[in-house]
Write a protein that holds these residues in place. Structure first.
Motif, mmCIF file in Angstrom:
data_model
loop_
_atom_site.group_PDB
_atom_site.id
_atom_site.type_symbol
_atom_site.label_atom_id
_atom_site.label_comp_id
_atom_site.label_asym_id
_atom_site.label_seq_id
_atom_site.Cartn_x
_atom_site.Cartn_y
_atom_site.Cartn_z
ATOM 1 N N THR A 231 19.886 50.680 34.994
ATOM 2 C CA THR A 231 20.717 51.800 34.513
ATOM 3 C C THR A 231 21.113 51.652 33.054
ATOM 4 O O THR A 231 21.755 52.536 32.499
ATOM 5 N N GLY A 232 20.759 50.509 32.424
ATOM 6 C CA GLY A 232 21.133 50.301 31.030
ATOM 7 C C GLY A 232 22.252 49.293 30.845
ATOM 8 O O GLY A 232 22.606 48.946 29.717
ATOM 9 N N ARG A 233 22.805 48.796 31.946
ATOM 10 C CA ARG A 233 23.949 47.869 31.840
ATOM 11 C C ARG A 233 23.644 46.472 32.375
ATOM 12 O O ARG A 233 24.418 45.538 32.173
ATOM 13 N N GLU A 234 22.517 46.316 33.048
ATOM 14 C CA GLU A 234 22.240 45.084 33.796
ATOM 15 C C GLU A 234 21.885 43.900 32.902
ATOM 16 O O GLU A 234 21.311 44.051 31.824
ATOM 17 N N THR A 235 22.232 42.709 33.414
ATOM 18 C CA THR A 235 21.686 41.459 32.888
ATOM 19 C C THR A 235 20.434 41.137 33.698
ATOM 20 O O THR A 235 20.471 41.067 34.922
ATOM 21 N N VAL A 236 19.329 40.952 32.989
ATOM 22 C CA VAL A 236 18.038 40.768 33.633
ATOM 23 C C VAL A 236 17.451 39.416 33.227
ATOM 24 O O VAL A 236 17.482 39.053 32.046
ATOM 25 N N ILE A 237 16.926 38.684 34.193
ATOM 26 C CA ILE A 237 16.176 37.458 33.904
ATOM 27 C C ILE A 237 14.700 37.737 34.179
ATOM 28 O O ILE A 237 14.340 38.279 35.228
ATOM 29 N N ASP A 238 13.863 37.361 33.219
ATOM 30 C CA ASP A 238 12.414 37.464 33.361
ATOM 31 C C ASP A 238 11.878 36.044 33.401
ATOM 32 O O ASP A 238 11.676 35.405 32.366
#
Length: 378
Positions: A231-238
């Motif tokens: 949504t544009g607010r998340e913390t994402v780990i790749d």
């Protein structure tokens, strides 16, 4: 579309399903996935290609001397016997034309093939990478740093193949099965080729991990992002991020992205790709994914979404335990091996995770391989 190859009957091994109709190939892959994964969650229909030939943007070929003449091609399956040819049905046609030009230019320089048994000769392999607009990076693999006449080679090759934008010498003195060594010298151009994927630009060097099927990779990444529901607010780990492709594609839709990759050259490329695309909310860490995830979980990092895109061997029990401890809202697992995916999904289910669906995409027509995206939720 063509379905015959001069090297197929010589046991090339590059496309074992070449004589199987494409619809049947997809049915076989579907059945295999259903057997391995259907007990966990629904397996969607494998998304195939409209044109399942000439899709590979990367070629690896080996040099040899046959009847006193320098040749280059793929090894016959299970051997080091080179099958000469520059008309592969899997490689993009620009790569086939480039391979023919590389051989012609090497012959013009009177270069010789490396002989493993005698330890003599100059050329071991060539690795070719193509961009969406038909530009090519040529890498020559040699056993040592000496390459007399390299300027002449570059001039001849550029004349024969003006679409070549860079030429690199990779030095691999080892007697292992690895094609590429750790040392490189750029002989012409910037040392990479720029490709466009999902609207972003990526610099691809000889050692970059980059999906070989651009068309289907876009399908794959769009499906992964759809399942992530950012949504544009998340913390994402790749995790296992390579040169940052999935993470950078996710970054415009996330709050922040942290990519983790143990290959220093790939991490450097990922950071450069972020700058190239003016993405400021992504950072990349050079570390083993399992070790970093365990440490981050111990420090109570709580990402919203974790992308897992491990190598064919799959993830590790320790990494899976660390992801579980982080308690993200969603895990999007991208797999290139259904067997290790089934093993890892079983590990996640024992920890209380539920695979919602499996979405297979055929990135490797004419072969037995298939890529699968899985959404896991608590």
């Amino acid at each position: 579309m063509p379905n015959t190859c001069s090297n197929y009957d010589k046991k090339c091994g590059g496309c074992p399903l070449l004589t199987t109709p494409y619809r049947e190939q997809l049915a076989q892959k579907q059945a295999r996935l259903q057997t391995l994964l259907g007990g966990f969650a629904p397996v969607r229909a494998v998304l195939g290609m409209k044109e399942p030939f000439h899709y590979r943007n990367k070629a690896i070929a080996s040099f040899a001397t046959q009847r006193g003449r320098l040749v280059c091609g793929l090894y016959a399956e299970g051997t080091h016997r080179v099958l000469p040819g520059a008309d592969c049905l899997l490689q993009e046609e620009i790569l086939n034309r480039t391979l023919a030009a590389v051989v012609d230019a090497a012959r013009a320089c009177r270069w010789t093939a490396y002989d493993e048994d005698r330890g003599t000769g100059l050329l071991r392999h060539t690795v070719l990478r193509a961009s969406v607009d038909g530009k090519v990076l040529v890498t020559l693999v040699t056993p040592g740093p000496e390459l007399p006449g390299s300027k002449n080679f570059c001039a001849v090759l550029r004349k024969k193949a003006p679409w070549v934008v860079s030429i690199v010498q990779n030095i691999n003195p080892t007697q292992s099965s690895a094609v590429l060594g750790n040392r490189e010298k750029t002989l012409y151009g910037p040392g990479f080729v720029l490709d466009t994927l999902c609207g972003l630009q990526f610099a691809i060097s000889s050692r970059s991990f980059y999906q070989v099927n651009r068309t289907q990779t876009e399908v794959l990444y769009k499906k992964a992002l759809e399942l992530a529901r950012l949504t544009g607010r998340e913390t994402v780990i790749d995790a296992y991020c390579g040169i940052g492709t999935i993470g950078l594609c996710a970054a415009p839709h996330a709050g922040q992205v942290i990519g983790v990759e143990r290959n220093p050259a790939a991490v450097k490329d990922a950071a450069a790709n972020a700058r190239r695309n003016k993405i400021t909310n992504a950072r990349f860490v050079c570390a083993d994914a399992t070790e970093w995830m365990m440490a981050a979980a111990g420090e109570n990092l709580r990402p919203d979404v974790v992308f897992l895109d491990p190598p064919r061997a799959g993830s590790t029990p320790e990494c899976i335990a660390a992801v579980n401890k982080m308690r993200p809202k969603r895990i999007v697992y991208v797999s290139c091996d259904p067997e290790t995916l089934a093993r890892d999904i079983a590990a996640f289910t024992r920890l209380g995770w539920h695979p919602a669906k499996f979405c297979p995409i055929d990135l490797f027509p004419q072969t037995k391989h298939v890529e699968t995206v899985c959404l896991l939720v608590l």
